[in-house]
Design a protein around this motif. Structure first.
Motif, PDB file in Angstrom:
ATOM      1  N   ILE A  83       0.867  -1.177   0.000  1.00  0.00           N
ATOM      2  CA  ILE A  83       0.000   0.000   0.000  1.00  0.00           C
ATOM      3  C   ILE A  83       0.904   1.226   0.000  1.00  0.00           C
ATOM      4  O   ILE A  83       1.726   1.410   0.896  1.00  0.00           O
ATOM      5  CB  ILE A  83      -0.922   0.044   1.243  1.00  0.00           C
ATOM      6  N   GLU A  84       0.748   2.041  -1.012  1.00  0.00           N
ATOM      7  CA  GLU A  84       1.476   3.305  -1.110  1.00  0.00           C
ATOM      8  C   GLU A  84       0.478   4.407  -0.780  1.00  0.00           C
ATOM      9  O   GLU A  84      -0.490   4.630  -1.509  1.00  0.00           O
ATOM     10  CB  GLU A  84       2.058   3.467  -2.524  1.00  0.00           C
ATOM     11  N   VAL A  85       0.679   5.055   0.351  1.00  0.00           N
ATOM     12  CA  VAL A  85      -0.238   6.080   0.844  1.00  0.00           C
ATOM     13  C   VAL A  85       0.143   7.433   0.249  1.00  0.00           C
ATOM     14  O   VAL A  85       1.309   7.820   0.264  1.00  0.00           O
ATOM     15  CB  VAL A  85      -0.187   6.147   2.389  1.00  0.00           C
ATOM     16  N   LYS A  86      -0.854   8.139  -0.251  1.00  0.00           N
ATOM     17  CA  LYS A  86      -0.659   9.478  -0.795  1.00  0.00           C
ATOM     18  C   LYS A  86      -1.729  10.410  -0.239  1.00  0.00           C
ATOM     19  O   LYS A  86      -2.831   9.982   0.128  1.00  0.00           O
ATOM     20  CB  LYS A  86      -0.750   9.484  -2.333  1.00  0.00           C
ATOM     21  N   THR A  90      -3.772  15.179  -7.079  1.00  0.00           N
ATOM     22  CA  THR A  90      -4.010  14.247  -8.179  1.00  0.00           C
ATOM     23  C   THR A  90      -2.883  13.226  -8.241  1.00  0.00           C
ATOM     24  O   THR A  90      -1.714  13.595  -8.135  1.00  0.00           O
ATOM     25  CB  THR A  90      -4.050  15.001  -9.533  1.00  0.00           C
ATOM     26  N   LEU A  91      -3.242  11.963  -8.413  1.00  0.00           N
ATOM     27  CA  LEU A  91      -2.217  10.947  -8.653  1.00  0.00           C
ATOM     28  C   LEU A  91      -1.659  11.158 -10.052  1.00  0.00           C
ATOM     29  O   LEU A  91      -2.410  11.427 -10.993  1.00  0.00           O
ATOM     30  CB  LEU A  91      -2.810   9.543  -8.534  1.00  0.00           C
ATOM     31  N   THR A  92      -0.354  11.029 -10.175  1.00  0.00           N
ATOM     32  CA  THR A  92       0.315  11.242 -11.457  1.00  0.00           C
ATOM     33  C   THR A  92       0.915   9.927 -11.945  1.00  0.00           C
ATOM     34  O   THR A  92       1.023   8.962 -11.185  1.00  0.00           O
ATOM     35  CB  THR A  92       1.434  12.285 -11.323  1.00  0.00           C
ATOM     36  N   PRO A  93       1.353   9.886 -13.201  1.00  0.00           N
ATOM     37  CA  PRO A  93       2.033   8.691 -13.695  1.00  0.00           C
ATOM     38  C   PRO A  93       3.274   8.319 -12.872  1.00  0.00           C
ATOM     39  O   PRO A  93       3.599   7.142 -12.745  1.00  0.00           O
ATOM     40  CB  PRO A  93       2.400   9.071 -15.140  1.00  0.00           C
ATOM     41  N   VAL A  94       3.929   9.298 -12.287  1.00  0.00           N
ATOM     42  CA  VAL A  94       5.101   9.011 -11.452  1.00  0.00           C
ATOM     43  C   VAL A  94       4.700   8.201 -10.220  1.00  0.00           C
ATOM     44  O   VAL A  94       5.409   7.277  -9.815  1.00  0.00           O
ATOM     45  CB  VAL A  94       5.826  10.316 -11.045  1.00  0.00           C
ATOM     46  N   HIS A  95       3.549   8.513  -9.631  1.00  0.00           N
ATOM     47  CA  HIS A  95       3.069   7.743  -8.475  1.00  0.00           C
ATOM     48  C   HIS A  95       2.818   6.289  -8.873  1.00  0.00           C
ATOM     49  O   HIS A  95       3.179   5.364  -8.152  1.00  0.00           O
ATOM     50  CB  HIS A  95       1.774   8.347  -7.908  1.00  0.00           C
ATOM     51  N   ARG A  96       2.202   6.099 -10.016  1.00  0.00           N
ATOM     52  CA  ARG A  96       1.929   4.745 -10.507  1.00  0.00           C
ATOM     53  C   ARG A  96       3.240   4.001 -10.796  1.00  0.00           C
ATOM     54  O   ARG A  96       3.392   2.838 -10.455  1.00  0.00           O
ATOM     55  CB  ARG A  96       1.045   4.790 -11.746  1.00  0.00           C
ATOM     56  N   LEU A 110       0.578  -7.548  -6.070  1.00  0.00           N
ATOM     57  CA  LEU A 110      -0.596  -6.694  -5.904  1.00  0.00           C
ATOM     58  C   LEU A 110      -0.259  -5.502  -5.028  1.00  0.00           C
ATOM     59  O   LEU A 110       0.369  -5.641  -3.986  1.00  0.00           O
ATOM     60  CB  LEU A 110      -1.747  -7.494  -5.272  1.00  0.00           C
ATOM     61  N   GLY A 111      -0.681  -4.337  -5.495  1.00  0.00           N
ATOM     62  CA  GLY A 111      -0.477  -3.121  -4.716  1.00  0.00           C
ATOM     63  C   GLY A 111      -1.616  -2.161  -4.930  1.00  0.00           C
ATOM     64  O   GLY A 111      -2.434  -2.323  -5.847  1.00  0.00           O
ATOM     65  N   SER A 112      -1.656  -1.165  -4.077  1.00  0.00           N
ATOM     66  CA  SER A 112      -2.687  -0.144  -4.205  1.00  0.00           C
ATOM     67  C   SER A 112      -2.100   1.213  -3.851  1.00  0.00           C
ATOM     68  O   SER A 112      -1.452   1.357  -2.822  1.00  0.00           O
ATOM     69  CB  SER A 112      -3.861  -0.454  -3.284  1.00  0.00           C
ATOM     70  N   LEU A 113      -2.318   2.168  -4.741  1.00  0.00           N
ATOM     71  CA  LEU A 113      -2.064   3.561  -4.417  1.00  0.00           C
ATOM     72  C   LEU A 113      -3.326   4.049  -3.724  1.00  0.00           C
ATOM     73  O   LEU A 113      -4.425   3.901  -4.269  1.00  0.00           O
ATOM     74  CB  LEU A 113      -1.876   4.380  -5.688  1.00  0.00           C
ATOM     75  N   ASP A 123     -12.735   7.497  -5.189  1.00  0.00           N
ATOM     76  CA  ASP A 123     -11.890   8.117  -6.199  1.00  0.00           C
ATOM     77  C   ASP A 123     -10.405   8.041  -5.844  1.00  0.00           C
ATOM     78  O   ASP A 123      -9.567   8.430  -6.651  1.00  0.00           O
ATOM     79  CB  ASP A 123     -12.279   9.600  -6.374  1.00  0.00           C
ATOM     80  N   GLY A 124     -10.079   7.552  -4.642  1.00  0.00           N
ATOM     81  CA  GLY A 124      -8.698   7.558  -4.157  1.00  0.00           C
ATOM     82  C   GLY A 124      -7.848   6.345  -4.463  1.00  0.00           C
ATOM     83  O   GLY A 124      -6.718   6.477  -4.902  1.00  0.00           O
ATOM     84  N   PRO A 125      -8.345   5.125  -4.235  1.00  0.00           N
ATOM     85  CA  PRO A 125      -7.468   3.962  -4.436  1.00  0.00           C
ATOM     86  C   PRO A 125      -7.355   3.528  -5.900  1.00  0.00           C
ATOM     87  O   PRO A 125      -8.331   3.555  -6.633  1.00  0.00           O
ATOM     88  CB  PRO A 125      -8.119   2.863  -3.590  1.00  0.00           C
ATOM     89  N   LYS A 126      -6.153   3.148  -6.266  1.00  0.00           N
ATOM     90  CA  LYS A 126      -5.881   2.623  -7.609  1.00  0.00           C
ATOM     91  C   LYS A 126      -5.143   1.294  -7.438  1.00  0.00           C
ATOM     92  O   LYS A 126      -4.021   1.251  -6.944  1.00  0.00           O
ATOM     93  CB  LYS A 126      -5.020   3.585  -8.438  1.00  0.00           C
ATOM     94  N   ARG A 127      -5.764   0.231  -7.858  1.00  0.00           N
ATOM     95  CA  ARG A 127      -5.212  -1.119  -7.749  1.00  0.00           C
ATOM     96  C   ARG A 127      -4.223  -1.366  -8.891  1.00  0.00           C
ATOM     97  O   ARG A 127      -4.468  -0.965 -10.026  1.00  0.00           O
ATOM     98  CB  ARG A 127      -6.379  -2.106  -7.823  1.00  0.00           C
TER      99      ARG A 127
END
Length: 130
Positions: A83-86, A90-96, A110-113, A123-127
């Motif tokens: 789990i990467e907490v932010k 806005t999440l950016t491609p760098v975060h991904r 498996l991870g989640s931003l 609208d926050g988590p991205k698997r």
């Protein structure tokens, strides 16, 4: 690119982490530092009986040496999910890219931003799966 299915037990851990994130976001709202959400998420997961390791050092293998370059995984949940907490606008491609790199270097799939700086947590988590 098609990846093999993530093990069912890992999926359960991943869903539990998202649900815990929802609970933390509902209680704390948006606008806090990442460290507050990290602590809240770790507490909520531990309360549910899920193993959580915080600030896990990520070692990098390069040629014949190991680099300890200060990279840390915010949360490793159930020894399987990163789990990467932010707390960003806005999440950016760098975060991904950061999460993908952490997954590759750690050997986890498996991870989640989790961006907590959103009005609605959905609208926050991205698997991410590798």
């Amino acid at each position: 690119m098609q990846h093999p299915a993530v093990p069912a037990a890992t999926e359960v851990v991943g869903r539990s982490a998202i649900d815990a994130g929802l609970r933390v976001h509902s209680a704390l709202g948006a606008g806090l530092l990442e460290s507050a959400y990290e602590q809240g998420l770790a507490y909520e997961l531990a309360r549910r009986g899920v193993e959580v390791c915080r600030q896990v050092i990520l070692q990098i293998s390069y040629e014949n040496t190991t680099l300890v370059a200060g990279y840390r995984i915010y949360l490793l949940v159930g020894r399987a999910v990163i789990i990467e907490v932010k707390s960003v606008e806005t999440l950016t491609p760098v975060h991904r890219a950061q999460l993908v790199t952490y997954l590759k270097l750690s050997g986890h799939r498996l991870g989640s931003l989790m961006n907590f700086n959103v009005r609605l947590f959905k609208d926050g988590p991205k698997r991410m799966v590798i």
